[in-house]
Design a protein around this motif. Structure first.
Motif, short mmCIF file in Angstrom:
data_model
loop_
_atom_site.label_atom_id
_atom_site.label_comp_id
_atom_site.label_asym_id
_atom_site.label_seq_id
_atom_site.Cartn_x
_atom_site.Cartn_y
_atom_site.Cartn_z
N LEU B 152 39.18 48.33 40.30
CA LEU B 152 39.83 49.07 41.38
C LEU B 152 38.82 49.94 42.11
O LEU B 152 38.16 50.78 41.50
N ASP B 153 38.69 49.72 43.42
CA ASP B 153 37.75 50.49 44.21
C ASP B 153 38.53 51.51 45.04
O ASP B 153 39.19 51.15 46.00
N GLU B 154 38.44 52.75 44.63
CA GLU B 154 39.15 53.85 45.32
C GLU B 154 40.64 53.55 45.51
O GLU B 154 41.16 53.66 46.63
N PRO B 155 41.36 53.19 44.46
CA PRO B 155 42.75 52.78 44.65
C PRO B 155 43.70 53.94 44.95
O PRO B 155 44.80 53.71 45.46
N THR B 156 43.29 55.15 44.63
CA THR B 156 44.23 56.27 44.85
C THR B 156 43.93 57.01 46.16
O THR B 156 44.61 57.95 46.49
N PRO B 178 45.92 46.50 24.01
CA PRO B 178 44.49 46.68 23.70
C PRO B 178 43.58 45.62 24.32
O PRO B 178 42.37 45.79 24.33
N ALA B 179 44.18 44.56 24.85
CA ALA B 179 43.34 43.53 25.48
C ALA B 179 43.10 43.85 26.96
O ALA B 179 42.36 43.13 27.62
N CYS B 180 43.74 44.89 27.47
CA CYS B 180 43.65 45.18 28.90
C CYS B 180 42.73 46.36 29.19
O CYS B 180 42.79 47.39 28.51
N SER B 181 41.91 46.22 30.20
CA SER B 181 40.93 47.25 30.54
C SER B 181 40.94 47.52 32.04
O SER B 181 41.40 46.69 32.81
N ILE B 182 40.37 48.66 32.40
CA ILE B 182 40.29 49.02 33.83
C ILE B 182 38.92 49.60 34.14
O ILE B 182 38.40 50.43 33.40
N LEU B 183 38.34 49.14 35.25
CA LEU B 183 37.18 49.81 35.84
C LEU B 183 37.67 50.36 37.16
O LEU B 183 38.16 49.62 38.01
N ILE B 184 37.55 51.67 37.31
CA ILE B 184 38.10 52.29 38.51
C ILE B 184 37.07 53.23 39.13
O ILE B 184 36.45 54.02 38.42
#
Lengths: 214, 281
Positions: B152-156, B178-184
């Protein structure tokens, strides 16, 4: 690629639905505007040319909304993106071409136009419809819509003025005459060459788009 | 398996160089990329998505090498770019059909629920939506195909505080699996502070820090003192400082603090601002 085609189909409907009206007008004009009660050449050519450029216009819309970049975050490759635009272009142009080819065939069957002329006009429409996107799409994929459009216009001027003039001059100088009515081999060649150029254009666009920084 | 790994990843544009970037995002975690405008956050994200070719180093995303041939792995990645990038003339409903054709695990009822819950108009063209609604539509699109990784690039950006809070909650729920990750990436550091397990600070293309958030907050503190006390500190222990005519604040490691001094807890925003200011000085 299905998703890209669907997106373009929506875009086509939203942005180019007036083309349907234009096609009807072009059909009517083609029927009634030619000399000696024969169909006009200009309107079918113009309609096929415009419809063959829809792919190019959609590509420019994609860039303006940055859909070309967003689509790259989805499960599709750059080859898919290029192929989809060529397939879509082919479909738009193909439908228009088929419409006028059918019209010419009917008119030739009714005796309103001679068969050789019908064949030449149909092949000319095919050539125009395939060559226009074949020339315009690679620069757009390589340099983007702003720079690509300038390069495309330059190329068209070069092709039309330069190559056309050179061939005309050669024919005049050497006193070469085109065989009339054209032989079936000449007609087939004239149809095959644009198809090959279109395929080469697709291959070049794939290579150029894959090497481009988005 | 790590969701994202980069090793000495570099990219140069003219006089700007990103990297070398060494990041590791373990599965099930959220990493925040913090940096000022032009720090290289978007470039880092583009490299991970194969939109741009690196000049050096390597990256893997969900175990696959990052690059232009990531078609299979992109089935498991949800992406929201800073400008979303949906076709201007399409409505949210039409966009749902397009995305359904792209993703094998597309969940249309889930997509419709997100649109409903976030009050996104379904019949308006994308180009006529407000920035906030565009972003919410992008988020709904990224969350509705059972992705294992969100990038996510600047999603907020452009969202009002109430919706931002809801979106942050949605992201938190996403990583319950636990299999899900986020780069924000975000400018709004307070959101990242609420959300992230790991924080990476980028400044002028360089990675200043990449640590677990809780560890950062434990390891660093703010010393509020007068200028004489600040001048008496070993400069090597001072990672950043803020001076006013009457007082001084210094960012220091807790283990390097002079005996008997009281340190104020540091926030991620203070940590970033002080580190960057120190670098600029």
């Amino acid at each position: 690629m299905k998703a890209l085609l669907l997106a373009d189909l929506y875009q086509l409907w939203i942005n180019f639905k007036f083309y349907a009206v234009f096609l009807v007008v072009a059909l009517a004009c083609a029927l009634f505007s030619g000399p000696n009660d024969t169909p006009s050449v200009f309107f079918p050519m113009y309609a096929v040319f415009l419809c063959s450029m829809i792919g190019m216009s959609l590509l420019q819309l994609d860039e303006a909304s940055r859909w070309n970049i967003c689509a790259q975050t989805m499960p599709c490759t750059r080859r898919d993106q290029v192929t989809e635009k060529y397939v879509f272009t082919l479909a738009c142009f193909g439908a228009t071409w088929a419409l006028f080819a059918l019209l010419f065939a009917v008119l030739a069957a009714l005796g309103r136009m001679p068969w050789p002329r019908e064949a030449v006009q149909t092949v000319l429409m095919l050539a125009v419809g395939l060559l226009a996107p074949a020339v315009s799409l690679p620069p757009l994929f390589r340099w983007g819509s702003a720079k690509g459009r300038v390069i495309y216009i330059g190329m068209v001027v070069f092709v039309v003025a330069g190559v056309g003039g050179a061939i005309g001059g050669l024919i005049n100088m050497k006193n070469v005459a085109l065989p009339m009515p054209p032989t079936p081999i000449l007609v087939a060649l004239a149809a095959l060459i644009p198809v090959l150029i279109f395929l080469a254009s697709w291959s070049l666009s794939v290579r150029w788009y894959e090497s481009r920084e988005l | 398996m790590n969701a994202i790994e980069t090793r000495a990843l570099t990219k140069t544009y003219g006089d700007f160089t990103l990297g070398p970037l060494d990041l590791t995002l373990p599965s099930g975690c959220i990493m925040g990329l913090v940096g000022e405008n032009g720090a290289g956050k978007t470039t880092a994200i583009r490299l991970l998505l194969g939109l741009t070719k690196p000049d050096g180093g390597a990256a893997t995303v969900l175990g696959a090498p990052a690059g232009p041939d990531m078609r299979a792995v992109k089935q498991d990645i949800g992406v929201v770019l800073d400008d979303v990038g949906y076709p201007a003339g399409l409505t949210a409903t039409q966009m749902g059909k397009v995305l359904a054709a792209a993703y094998e695990h597309w969940d249309m009822p889930l997509y419709e629920r997100y649109l409903h819950d976030m009050h996104v108009p379904t019949d308006k063209k994308f180009s006529t939506l407000s920035r906030g609604n565009k972003m919410k539509l992008g988020i709904a699109g990224a969350l509705s195909h059972r992705a294992k990784l969100l990038i996510l690039d600047e999603p907020t950006g452009g969202l009002d505080p109430v919706v931002r809070d809801e979106v942050v909650d949605i992201f938190s729920d996403f990583t319950r699996d636990p299999a899900c990750s986020i780069l924000i990436s975000s400018h709004i550091v307070s959101d990242l502070e609420k959300l992230c397990d790991y924080i990476a600070f980028l400044h002028k293309g360089k990675l200043l820090l990449c640590e677990e958030k809780d560890r950062l907050l434990e390891e660093y503190g703010i010393l509020q003192c007068d200028r004489n006390t600040l001048d008496a500190l070993d400069p090597r222990t001072v990672l950043g400082k803020r001076l006013t005519p009457y007082s001084a604040e210094a960012l220091i490691r807790r283990d390097a603090a002079p005996a008997g001094t009281q340190l104020k807890p540091v926030t991620i925003e203070e940590l970033f601002v002080l580190l960057v200011k120190e670098d600029l000085q």
